[in-house]
Scaffold this motif. Structure first.
Motif, PDB file in Angstrom:
ATOM      1  N   GLU A  70       5.562  -3.191  -2.984  1.00  0.00           N
ATOM      2  CA  GLU A  70       4.541  -2.407  -2.308  1.00  0.00           C
ATOM      3  C   GLU A  70       3.833  -3.219  -1.233  1.00  0.00           C
ATOM      4  O   GLU A  70       3.555  -2.717  -0.139  1.00  0.00           O
ATOM      5  CB  GLU A  70       3.529  -1.876  -3.321  1.00  0.00           C
ATOM      6  N   ARG A  97       2.307   9.364   4.281  1.00  0.00           N
ATOM      7  CA  ARG A  97       3.499   9.629   3.466  1.00  0.00           C
ATOM      8  C   ARG A  97       4.115   8.321   2.968  1.00  0.00           C
ATOM      9  O   ARG A  97       4.472   8.194   1.801  1.00  0.00           O
ATOM     10  CB  ARG A  97       4.527  10.435   4.263  1.00  0.00           C
ATOM     11  N   ARG A  98       4.192   7.329   3.839  1.00  0.00           N
ATOM     12  CA  ARG A  98       4.789   6.047   3.438  1.00  0.00           C
ATOM     13  C   ARG A  98       3.912   5.303   2.445  1.00  0.00           C
ATOM     14  O   ARG A  98       4.419   4.663   1.526  1.00  0.00           O
ATOM     15  CB  ARG A  98       5.088   5.209   4.673  1.00  0.00           C
ATOM     16  N   ARG A 100       2.010   6.734   0.245  1.00  0.00           N
ATOM     17  CA  ARG A 100       2.179   7.448  -1.028  1.00  0.00           C
ATOM     18  C   ARG A 100       3.479   7.070  -1.715  1.00  0.00           C
ATOM     19  O   ARG A 100       3.600   7.209  -2.927  1.00  0.00           O
ATOM     20  CB  ARG A 100       2.096   8.946  -0.810  1.00  0.00           C
ATOM     21  N   GLN A 101       4.453   6.587  -0.956  1.00  0.00           N
ATOM     22  CA  GLN A 101       5.702   6.124  -1.554  1.00  0.00           C
ATOM     23  C   GLN A 101       5.474   4.866  -2.389  1.00  0.00           C
ATOM     24  O   GLN A 101       6.280   4.539  -3.247  1.00  0.00           O
ATOM     25  CB  GLN A 101       6.763   5.861  -0.478  1.00  0.00           C
ATOM     26  N   CYS A 102       4.400   4.191  -2.122  1.00  0.00           N
ATOM     27  CA  CYS A 102       4.033   3.009  -2.912  1.00  0.00           C
ATOM     28  C   CYS A 102       3.311   3.488  -4.169  1.00  0.00           C
ATOM     29  O   CYS A 102       2.204   3.063  -4.486  1.00  0.00           O
ATOM     30  CB  CYS A 102       3.139   2.072  -2.098  1.00  0.00           C
TER      31      CYS A 102
END
Length: 113
Positions: A70, A97-98, A100-102
């Motif tokens: 992360e 969005r990116r 939230r991918q973490c």
């Protein structure tokens, strides 16, 4: 003023969080250093130890193993957000969005989700 100016500023904040460095210090401007470091790091195959030793804030480096993926993603995103050409910067929607991918990292700080 545009969204891309806000993206740049947010990218600086991301870099400050990950590195523990200030925008301007004795080593120069943080965004310039981060871009140069990303190129060096890429040449070394994105070596985790190199990243941990050279980039991460010393206060979080000891806990880096748990969130290294992360932290690397946030560092790279910070560099992308601070590209000199505003057209090359992601939109804030893409940044969100990116981040939230973490997911594992965000679950640790639920007030940000």
């Amino acid at each position: 003023m545009s969204e891309k100016v806000d993206v740049y500023s947010f990218g600086v904040v991301l870099l400050e969080i990950v590195t523990g460095k200030v925008v301007n210090d004795q080593h120069g401007h943080l965004t310039t250093w981060a871009k140069a470091y990303l190129n060096t790091w890429a040449r070394h195959g994105y070596d985790d130890k190199l990243f941990t030793d050279d980039v991460l804030d010393n206060d979080i480096a000891s806990d880096a193993a748990r969130y290294l993926k992360e932290m690397k993603a946030v560092f790279k995103l910070g560099v992308e957000c601070t590209m000199m050409d505003p057209q090359r910067r992601p939109s804030m929607q893409t940044v969100l969005r990116r981040l939230r991918q973490c997911a594992r990292w965000w679950r640790r700080f639920p007030c940000f989700v």
